[in-house]
Design an enzyme around this catalytic site. Structure first.
Site, short mmCIF file in Angstrom:
data_model
loop_
_atom_site.label_atom_id
_atom_site.label_comp_id
_atom_site.label_asym_id
_atom_site.label_seq_id
_atom_site.Cartn_x
_atom_site.Cartn_y
_atom_site.Cartn_z
N ASP B 52 0.88 -1.27 -0.09
CA ASP B 52 0.02 -0.16 0.03
C ASP B 52 0.74 0.99 -0.03
OD1 ASP B 52 -2.62 -0.81 -0.03
OD2 ASP B 52 -2.63 -1.24 1.98
N TYR B 110 8.00 -9.20 7.23
CA TYR B 110 7.97 -7.95 7.38
C TYR B 110 8.47 -7.40 8.82
CZ TYR B 110 4.38 -7.37 3.61
OH TYR B 110 3.55 -7.52 2.40
#
EC number: 5.4.99.12
Lengths: 244, 244
Positions: B52, B110
């Site tokens: 995003d 992540y």
């Protein structure tokens, strides 16, 4: 009249440095404008360090005199409401009238961060100096030892300084490495103009073999700016703390 | 026809995310434009992760097909000359024709970084999520354990996902703390839409006492999005690595 001490953090990326200028966005200018909005007074603030454009800070100290009735510890939130996102008052307090952020300072601590990798750098560029050729960090660590102590550092100063003496005492100088990050910490009773950045540039010449460790002592003693390293870019530099 | 694999780093601050859009600056769009300039071909690149807007990456993988004669490992420098400063090709290589950056992926890693302090934050904001109330990091560490393993993670997903199943396997989930920095690492065979950010939001509710550690298991099992935490902002998130 009261004397207010501020502890200030800022991201130097979009500032033309600390010192107020006629034109252009500076940290001092932003804080003085914020104080004017709060107190209605045109206060001049004394800063501990006139950091250059692009240099960051976690520890700039400043003081100013005011007739305002705002309690010392309330200036923090009050000033922050009038400041842009990239500068923050971390602490505020009322201090003795003879406290001066610059003249009362007993020393400063800076960090400088290098990312040492061949590949292009895109992430965190505003806080890192990118060195593409391989540095010998063990040699750089050994070189740090030669700088520690009281020396004449005129070989590590850019022109434009008004310093009365070029003798300074470095109390702490060491390197931490994690993967491709080389983080350098240096403390002294004071720094000449661009001194940290030129010392780091000299360390880099040690790291790439252009200066031998055993030559550092001679470079310091000779005091010739041409023998030391380049003045590395401002964005890797953070003022960490001012000592009183 | 040849298949070229790219390892990509980018600073997401000024991108509208990975995926090409009709209007607006995206990472995929920038890289496709760069490849067009080099090869003269309109290549579509397959990305491992449609991150995003505002999310950063050290490890996005992509592949594209080309008739160009440029050696696989030379694409790195060639593409980099045509890219803006905030995106970098770290590695390029020719791979088997059946390699697909997204479908061949076996998992991802992540990191998410929180700065936990009361004071205003001005430095490093584009890479940090600022939480002002005190978090209990020991409780957050314990909560991580409940997420590890194979579970239905539909309570930790934003609408808009086309995932066929909401079952995922988290292989690694831990927290490192240094001063006021809380760094969270999480690896899984795949992530649902906004899954990392909602899991971190849930950890934060553990850290401030709004969710009890012993309730985590029930929240996972119940699968109700209303019981999990907020979707934390994108800027603390970095895609660290894609596994094949």
């Amino acid at each position: 009249m009261r004397n207010i001490k501020l502890l200030i953090e800022f991201d130097g990326t979009n500032f033309l440095g600390w010192q107020r200028q006629k034109e252009g966005r500076t940290v001092q200018g932003c804080i003085e404008k914020a104080i004017l909005k709060i107190t209605g007074e045109e206060s001049l603030i004394n800063g501990s360090s006139r950091t250059d454009s692009g240099v960051h800070s976690r520890g700039t100290v400043a003081n100013f005199f005011t007739n305002s009735k705002i309690p010392g510890n309330k200036f923090r939130e009050a000033i922050n409401t009038k400041l842009p996102d990239d500068v923050a008052i971390i602490k505020s307090e009322e201090v003795d009238m003879d406290f001066h952020a610059r003249y009362s300072s007993k020393g400063k601590r800076y960090s400088y961060t290098i990312v040492n990798r061949y590949e292009k750098l895109s992430l965190g560029k505003q806080y890192l100096y990118h060195v593409r050729y391989k540095l010998n960090v063990e040699d750089m660590k050994k070189a740090c030892e030669y700088f520690i102590g009281t020396h004449d550092f005129r070989a590590f100063m850019s022109p434009g300084s008004s310093a009365k003496t070029t003798i300074r005492t470095i109390s702490e100088f060491y390197i931490e490495q994690e993967d491709d990050m080389i983080k350098i910490f240096i403390s002294a009773d004071g720094f000449l103009y661009n001194m940290v950045r030129i010392i780091v540039g000299t360390l880099i010449k040690v790291g790439n073999g252009k200066i031998k460790i055993e030559d550092i002592e001679g470079i310091i003693n000779e005091g010739n700016r041409k023998k030391s390293g380049m003045c590395v870019p401002p964005n890797g530099l953070i003022l960490e703390k001012v000592f009183y």
